[in-house]
Design a protein around this motif. Sequence first.
Motif, PDB file in Angstrom:
ATOM      1  N   MET A   1       1.103  -1.270  -0.051  1.00 47.92           N
ATOM      2  CA  MET A   1       0.078  -0.008  -0.105  1.00 47.92           C
ATOM      3  C   MET A   1       0.811   1.309   0.807  1.00 47.92           C
ATOM      4  SD  MET A   1      -2.765  -0.885   2.666  1.00 47.92           S
ATOM      5  CE  MET A   1      -4.050   0.675   2.204  1.00 47.92           C
ATOM      6  N   GLY A   2       0.651   2.457  -0.541  1.00 43.26           N
ATOM      7  CA  GLY A   2       0.957   3.539  -0.577  1.00 43.26           C
ATOM      8  C   GLY A   2       1.333   4.587   0.474  1.00 43.26           C
ATOM      9  N   LEU A   3       2.298   5.438   0.636  1.00 43.69           N
ATOM     10  CA  LEU A   3       1.909   6.441   2.048  1.00 43.69           C
ATOM     11  C   LEU A   3       0.342   7.029   1.965  1.00 43.69           C
ATOM     12  CD1 LEU A   3       5.301   7.553   2.429  1.00 43.69           C
ATOM     13  CD2 LEU A   3       3.946   5.841   3.888  1.00 43.69           C
ATOM     14  N   THR A   4      -0.040   7.257   3.418  1.00 48.62           N
ATOM     15  CA  THR A   4      -1.461   8.559   2.869  1.00 48.62           C
ATOM     16  C   THR A   4      -1.131   9.968   3.143  1.00 48.62           C
ATOM     17  OG1 THR A   4      -2.889   6.736   3.966  1.00 48.62           O
ATOM     18  CG2 THR A   4      -3.306   9.236   4.229  1.00 48.62           C
ATOM     19  N   LYS A   5      -1.277  10.544   2.154  1.00 50.19           N
ATOM     20  CA  LYS A   5      -0.721  12.278   1.925  1.00 50.19           C
ATOM     21  C   LYS A   5      -1.810  12.551   2.520  1.00 50.19           C
ATOM     22  CE  LYS A   5       2.106  10.744  -1.928  1.00 50.19           C
ATOM     23  NZ  LYS A   5       2.459  10.663  -3.561  1.00 50.19           N
ATOM     24  N   THR A   6      -2.695  12.941   2.940  1.00 53.52           N
ATOM     25  CA  THR A   6      -3.697  14.464   3.956  1.00 53.52           C
ATOM     26  C   THR A   6      -5.204  13.690   4.690  1.00 53.52           C
ATOM     27  OG1 THR A   6      -5.360  13.748   2.359  1.00 53.52           O
ATOM     28  CG2 THR A   6      -3.841  15.283   1.690  1.00 53.52           C
ATOM     29  N   TYR A   7      -5.012  14.399   5.739  1.00 49.33           N
ATOM     30  CA  TYR A   7      -6.262  14.030   6.203  1.00 49.33           C
ATOM     31  C   TYR A   7      -6.700  13.709   5.674  1.00 49.33           C
ATOM     32  CZ  TYR A   7      -3.687  14.319  11.062  1.00 49.33           C
ATOM     33  OH  TYR A   7      -2.208  14.221  11.782  1.00 49.33           O
ATOM     34  N   LYS A   8      -8.261  13.129   6.249  1.00 49.48           N
ATOM     35  CA  LYS A   8      -9.374  13.402   5.269  1.00 49.48           C
ATOM     36  C   LYS A   8     -10.253  14.451   4.684  1.00 49.48           C
ATOM     37  CE  LYS A   8     -10.666   8.244   6.980  1.00 49.48           C
ATOM     38  NZ  LYS A   8     -12.181   7.796   7.880  1.00 49.48           N
ATOM     39  N   CYS A 417      13.987   9.315   8.390  1.00 49.66           N
ATOM     40  CA  CYS A 417      13.374  10.226   8.157  1.00 49.66           C
ATOM     41  C   CYS A 417      12.798   9.329   6.918  1.00 49.66           C
ATOM     42  CB  CYS A 417      14.105  10.747   6.761  1.00 49.66           C
ATOM     43  SG  CYS A 417      15.763  12.412   7.467  1.00 49.66           S
ATOM     44  N   ASP A 418      12.153   8.057   6.456  1.00 47.81           N
ATOM     45  CA  ASP A 418      11.722   7.305   5.803  1.00 47.81           C
ATOM     46  C   ASP A 418      10.663   6.644   7.100  1.00 47.81           C
ATOM     47  OD1 ASP A 418      12.524   7.943   3.171  1.00 47.81           O
ATOM     48  OD2 ASP A 418      13.602   5.551   3.321  1.00 47.81           O
ATOM     49  N   TYR A 419      10.656   6.248   8.120  1.00 50.06           N
ATOM     50  CA  TYR A 419      10.732   6.270   9.404  1.00 50.06           C
ATOM     51  C   TYR A 419       9.340   7.195   9.754  1.00 50.06           C
ATOM     52  CZ  TYR A 419       9.228   2.390  12.962  1.00 50.06           C
ATOM     53  OH  TYR A 419       7.999   2.064  13.806  1.00 50.06           O
ATOM     54  N   ALA A 420      10.125   8.048   9.769  1.00 47.45           N
ATOM     55  CA  ALA A 420       9.309   9.241  10.430  1.00 47.45           C
ATOM     56  C   ALA A 420       8.186   9.699  10.211  1.00 47.45           C
ATOM     57  CB  ALA A 420       9.666  10.785  10.859  1.00 47.45           C
ATOM     58  N   VAL A 421       8.368   9.529   8.263  1.00 49.62           N
ATOM     59  CA  VAL A 421       7.597   9.967   6.815  1.00 49.62           C
ATOM     60  C   VAL A 421       6.474   8.998   7.244  1.00 49.62           C
ATOM     61  CG1 VAL A 421       7.048   9.568   4.435  1.00 49.62           C
ATOM     62  CG2 VAL A 421       8.696  11.152   5.746  1.00 49.62           C
ATOM     63  N   MET A 422       6.908   7.575   7.261  1.00 45.64           N
ATOM     64  CA  MET A 422       5.888   6.508   7.513  1.00 45.64           C
ATOM     65  C   MET A 422       5.113   7.046   8.958  1.00 45.64           C
ATOM     66  SD  MET A 422       7.303   2.918   6.710  1.00 45.64           S
ATOM     67  CE  MET A 422       8.944   3.217   7.341  1.00 45.64           C
ATOM     68  N   ALA A 423       5.771   7.620   9.900  1.00 48.40           N
ATOM     69  CA  ALA A 423       4.520   7.741  10.870  1.00 48.40           C
ATOM     70  C   ALA A 423       3.625   8.719  10.813  1.00 48.40           C
ATOM     71  CB  ALA A 423       5.948   7.910  12.193  1.00 48.40           C
ATOM     72  N   ILE A 424       4.100   9.564  10.276  1.00 48.12           N
ATOM     73  CA  ILE A 424       3.452  11.178  10.217  1.00 48.12           C
ATOM     74  C   ILE A 424       2.133  10.555   8.885  1.00 48.12           C
ATOM     75  CG2 ILE A 424       3.052  12.861   8.712  1.00 48.12           C
ATOM     76  CD1 ILE A 424       6.660  13.758   9.013  1.00 48.12           C
ATOM     77  N   LEU A 488      13.241  -1.814  10.561  1.00 48.44           N
ATOM     78  CA  LEU A 488      12.524  -0.101  10.301  1.00 48.44           C
ATOM     79  C   LEU A 488      11.820  -0.107   9.069  1.00 48.44           C
ATOM     80  CD1 LEU A 488      14.977   2.532  12.493  1.00 48.44           C
ATOM     81  CD2 LEU A 488      12.915   1.218  12.918  1.00 48.44           C
ATOM     82  N   ARG A 489      11.991  -1.289   8.510  1.00 45.58           N
ATOM     83  CA  ARG A 489      11.724  -0.557   6.627  1.00 45.58           C
ATOM     84  C   ARG A 489       9.834  -0.842   6.570  1.00 45.58           C
ATOM     85  NH1 ARG A 489      11.498  -5.948   9.023  1.00 45.58           N
ATOM     86  NH2 ARG A 489      10.047  -7.459   7.149  1.00 45.58           N
ATOM     87  N   LYS A 490       9.217  -0.921   7.986  1.00 46.67           N
ATOM     88  CA  LYS A 490       7.723  -0.902   8.065  1.00 46.67           C
ATOM     89  C   LYS A 490       7.985  -0.122   9.943  1.00 46.67           C
ATOM     90  CE  LYS A 490       6.870  -5.448   5.725  1.00 46.67           C
ATOM     91  NZ  LYS A 490       6.280  -6.403   6.003  1.00 46.67           N
ATOM     92  N   PHE A 491       6.574   0.854   9.365  1.00 46.95           N
ATOM     93  CA  PHE A 491       6.089   1.093  10.042  1.00 46.95           C
ATOM     94  C   PHE A 491       5.616  -0.114  11.304  1.00 46.95           C
ATOM     95  CE2 PHE A 491       3.008   3.873  12.822  1.00 46.95           C
ATOM     96  CZ  PHE A 491       3.985   4.339  13.842  1.00 46.95           C
ATOM     97  N   ARG A 492       5.579  -0.135  12.654  1.00 44.14           N
ATOM     98  CA  ARG A 492       5.330  -0.863  13.820  1.00 44.14           C
ATOM     99  C   ARG A 492       4.068  -0.100  13.837  1.00 44.14           C
ATOM    100  NH1 ARG A 492       7.528  -5.355  12.431  1.00 44.14           N
ATOM    101  NH2 ARG A 492       9.957  -5.241  11.396  1.00 44.14           N
ATOM    102  N   PRO A 493       2.791   0.344  14.325  1.00 41.62           N
ATOM    103  CA  PRO A 493       1.928   1.094  15.187  1.00 41.62           C
ATOM    104  C   PRO A 493       1.547  -0.148  16.802  1.00 41.62           C
ATOM    105  CG  PRO A 493       0.655  -0.248  13.208  1.00 41.62           C
ATOM    106  CD  PRO A 493       2.170  -0.287  13.042  1.00 41.62           C
TER     107      PRO A 493
END
Length: 509
Positions: A1-8, A417-424, A488-493
Amino acid sequence: MGLTKTYKDGTTPTVCIIGAGFSGMCAAIRLQTQLNLKTYTIFELEPELGGTWWSNTYPGCACDVQSIIYQFSFEPNYEWTKTFAGQQEIWEYQRRVAKKYNIYEKIRFSTEITRIEWYESLQQWVLDWISRLTGETGQMQADVVISGTGPLRLPQIPKQFDNFEGPKWHTSQWNHDFDLANKRIAVIGSGTSAIQVVPAIVDKVKKLEFYQRSATWVIPRDNPKITAFWKFLFKYVPFVHFIFFKLAYWNREATLRIFSTKWRDVFSRRFTMFVAWAHRYWQVRDNQLRKKLTPDYALGCRRVAVSSDYYPALSKKNVNVHTAAIVDVKGKTLTLNDGSKQEVDALVLATGFRVQDFVAEGFVIGKNKCDLSKAWGQAPKTYYGIATAEAPNMFFILGPNSVLGHNSVLFMIETACDYAVMAISHMMEKNLSSIQVTPKASKDFGDEVKEKMKGMVWSTKCTSWYKNEQDEITALWWSSCTHYWWRLRKFRPQHFSVVPRSKSAAVHM
């Protein structure tokens, strides 16, 4: 899945990036290119970007990692002139990249962040800032803070040199107005900066007094020029640059064995020790001087230096190498504990940086009014050096236990930086106002680091900036870069606690 780029609702978080060195630049570029997020501001203390490579302009300043891997993987530079690039060339590379991605327009230069505080009711950080140019002060509210200040930013300047009455400066604050010609210069310290400075100035000065607390392990460095032919191949022939990039990267990864104390890695350690011994024996013919320059601790416990002109410089007739401790400074005279005295015209302090001062007291006030400096103490508690349980929506680049002793830190910067991006992105996907790592996840990482460091040479007996006052390794990552990326290749919620976004939350465009 791609990254979500905005809130709803189509909005994006307001992000504050502290620092415009490689870390801050990478964070900004990743926000732009991966999330199309432009609601960010960079605060930079200096009048230019570059971080370490803007501040450190001392003679001989260069990178001790090959140029081909000391660059962003997504922005290759085909024009490096040497295998190991110098400060000016690295800084020019940073400027080119910044202009390409229009980062300059997002930076507030000569502006210092003086305090950061988390407001639970707002679910935001409030940052106090002051302009170094005008003295103007102000505040900024941010949903997310990314700290890219880096570990090598605060000069370590011993108080004992306050009494010196002549010119003095730290290597990171080089005094280019002072003419070294026909002067008696004292260089204090024997780390990487000193090892680069001494060969660069030895032929300019009348006398060089070199003060060494402990000898450094030094291995030879071959630094040939990169010819036009190779630049052409790198730029125009498919895969040539990629292949050489990967070869350099994996060669550096393999050197991790040097820092292991396990029996299976004995050969790698012994071979490197032999290379360092042979290098020293061949270049230092004077037995007494060679004895002074022979380390008395395990190879790798402190940073290993690479140089082929350091030993020849110290062997010159206008150089005195001192191993006795400086016990008194009066006027322009240095007195040592062996009773000798030297009068000099200027001091060059190659005394390193306050790496262990990760966060100043009162600078970051996190959740429940927690002062991050006091909560961490001498042993920072983080999740892979990127997040901490006391600070929601805050991400550190090259934070505690994520610096390297064997490879290019730019790889670690990109991974963080990539991990921070995934978290955001996760925040926007799940409509969250805040996200913070759990105390358990942070503790588990800290416990693992302590256990793994027992098998690494950094934990053996020596004094280094890798350690805190309790001899715990708080600066370095214990394994390979590839291992760090794999973790850190995947974000772990499951390692984070969250706060949903309130319907009445303020909207930030």
